[in-house]
Design an enzyme around this catalytic site. Structure first.
Site, PDB file in Angstrom:
ATOM      1  CG  ASP A 145      28.879  21.638  47.214  1.00 33.54           C
ATOM      2  OD1 ASP A 145      27.703  21.247  47.221  1.00 33.54           O
ATOM      3  OD2 ASP A 145      29.724  21.264  46.394  1.00 33.54           O
TER       4      ASP A 145
ATOM      5  CD  GLU B  84      45.970  44.638  86.987  1.00 35.09           C
ATOM      6  OE1 GLU B  84      44.787  44.427  87.296  1.00 35.09           O
ATOM      7  OE2 GLU B  84      46.622  45.611  87.422  1.00 35.09           O
TER       8      GLU B  84
END
Length: 373
Positions: free
Chosen positions: A348, A306
């Site tokens: 770029d 859990e």
């Protein structure tokens, strides 16, 4: 309307745009506004806050925990009927704990996505609020959303371009197009016609929505507005981007599926063994089979980790906070992990994308990496 505006001369542009050196008349501008719509970025129908919250419960691990919560409630109720002296918290402690974990995980994911669901709004803020145009032969200031194809823009230093336009006059006109092309240096504009294959970033005779005039002045005829502009196409791509699972999500889903299979197998085996003992003892009372079922479910619930979703969510939330400190907003918490799984980033003009300036820091030459200060 034509898309090859950069290939036409001034006269052809005005003729194709059905405009004139004096701009449009007020009546024609109203007609075109009705035809083309407002010059603004349109949003697709987005999920409501409730839908975003409910989507957080679609994760396999979360569904597994919800199932564990339901069965914990059933077991708690069964134990309470058998022993009424048990307290409420003592009986439903497991169910409450798991339920709180599920709720916190869902809230954390929802808050992060709700905050980041503002990409299109950020693009909207970059658009010009007002524009100077020639209407009925007079220079008029109008709201940028009311600009229509064929309008004649009057631009000076400091103005934001309200729509895509073909330049008709340019006096030392320079624009900053970093927001669109990533080019950090000012772009000098001209009236020269260009070849059809000229890429968008090299169209010196065009102005683009959301870019800025930083030097000189000029006039241009609007050729595209709203979602038809180059900036609008980017907004469309942002909204149409498909969500993909991150490596962490794929691993957690795979782990959850394996646990689910193990849990089901354990339930079946334990129940079968318990039921066999009941039958072997010669007792066929329903109570015995119910006890066997509850035992198998309790064991299965104990096998579910859990705390794992909570730990993962907290860790990713801390990562998202670090991103925010560096002015980077991520849409989903799991995306914070994607950068950790990245080995190569191809980009770029990296410096332009981050700081608005381009500076070489490292070069690879002659099989050596050279650091540049």
């Amino acid at each position: 309307m034509s898309s090859a505006w950069h290939t036409m001369d001034k006269e052809a542009v005005l003729q194709s745009a059905k405009s004139s050196p004096k701009g449009l008349s007020s009546e024609e501008a109203k007609r075109r506004l009705a035809e083309y719509g407002y010059n603004e970025l349109k949003e697709r129908k987005r999920r409501t806050a409730l839908q975003m919250f409910l989507d957080e419960f679609k994760d396999i691990f979360i569904l597994l925990l919800i199932a564990a919560t339901v069965f914990s409630v059933i077991i708690g109720y069964y134990e309470l009927t058998r022993n009424p002296e048990l307290g409420f918290l003592e009986t439903y402690a497991d169910a409450i704990t798991i339920g709180i974990i599920v709720l916190l995980v869902a809230i954390a994911g929802f808050v992060q996505e709700y905050r980041a669901e503002k990409a299109i709004e950020a693009l909207k803020k970059l658009a010009a609020p007002k524009a100077r145009v020639l209407r009925d032969g007079r220079e008029t200031m109008i709201f940028a959303r009311e600009v229509v194809p064929g309008d004649l823009l009057v631009l000076e230093s400091g103005d934001t371009v309200p729509a895509d336009a073909r330049i008709l006059e340019a006096v030392e006109l320079k624009t900053d197009e970093a927001v669109l092309t990533g080019e950090s240096t000012p772009v000098e504009k001209s009236l020269d016609t260009l070849k059809p294959e000229t890429p968008t970033a090299d169209r010196k005779n065009m102005l683009f929505m959301a870019t800025h005039t930083i030097y000189g002045r000029g006039k241009a005829v609007v050729v595209s507005t709203g979602m038809s502009t180059e900036f609008g196409k980017i907004a469309e791509l942002v909204q149409a981007a498909e969500e993909e699972e991150t490596p962490l999500e794929r691993k957690l889903d795979s782990f959850a599926k394996k646990i689910a299979k193990v849990v089901v197998a354990v339930c079946v085996i334990i129940f079968a063994l318990e039921a066999f003992d009941v039958v072997a003892a010669g007792s066929f009372e329903l109570e015995g089979f119910i006890q066997a079922f509850m035992s198998s479910i309790a064991l299965a619930i104990s096998a579910v980790p859990e705390g794992l979703p909570a730990i993962v969510t907290i860790t990713l939330a801390l990562g998202a906070r670090e991103f925010a400190k560096r002015n980077a907003i991520i849409r989903r918490l799991s995306s914070a992990e994607s950068l950790g799984a990245t080995t190569v980033i191809c980009s770029d003009k990296t410096g332009t994308l981050t700081k608005g300036e381009m500076t070489v820091r490292r070069m690879y030459v002659n099989n050596k990496v050279v650091e540049v200060t």
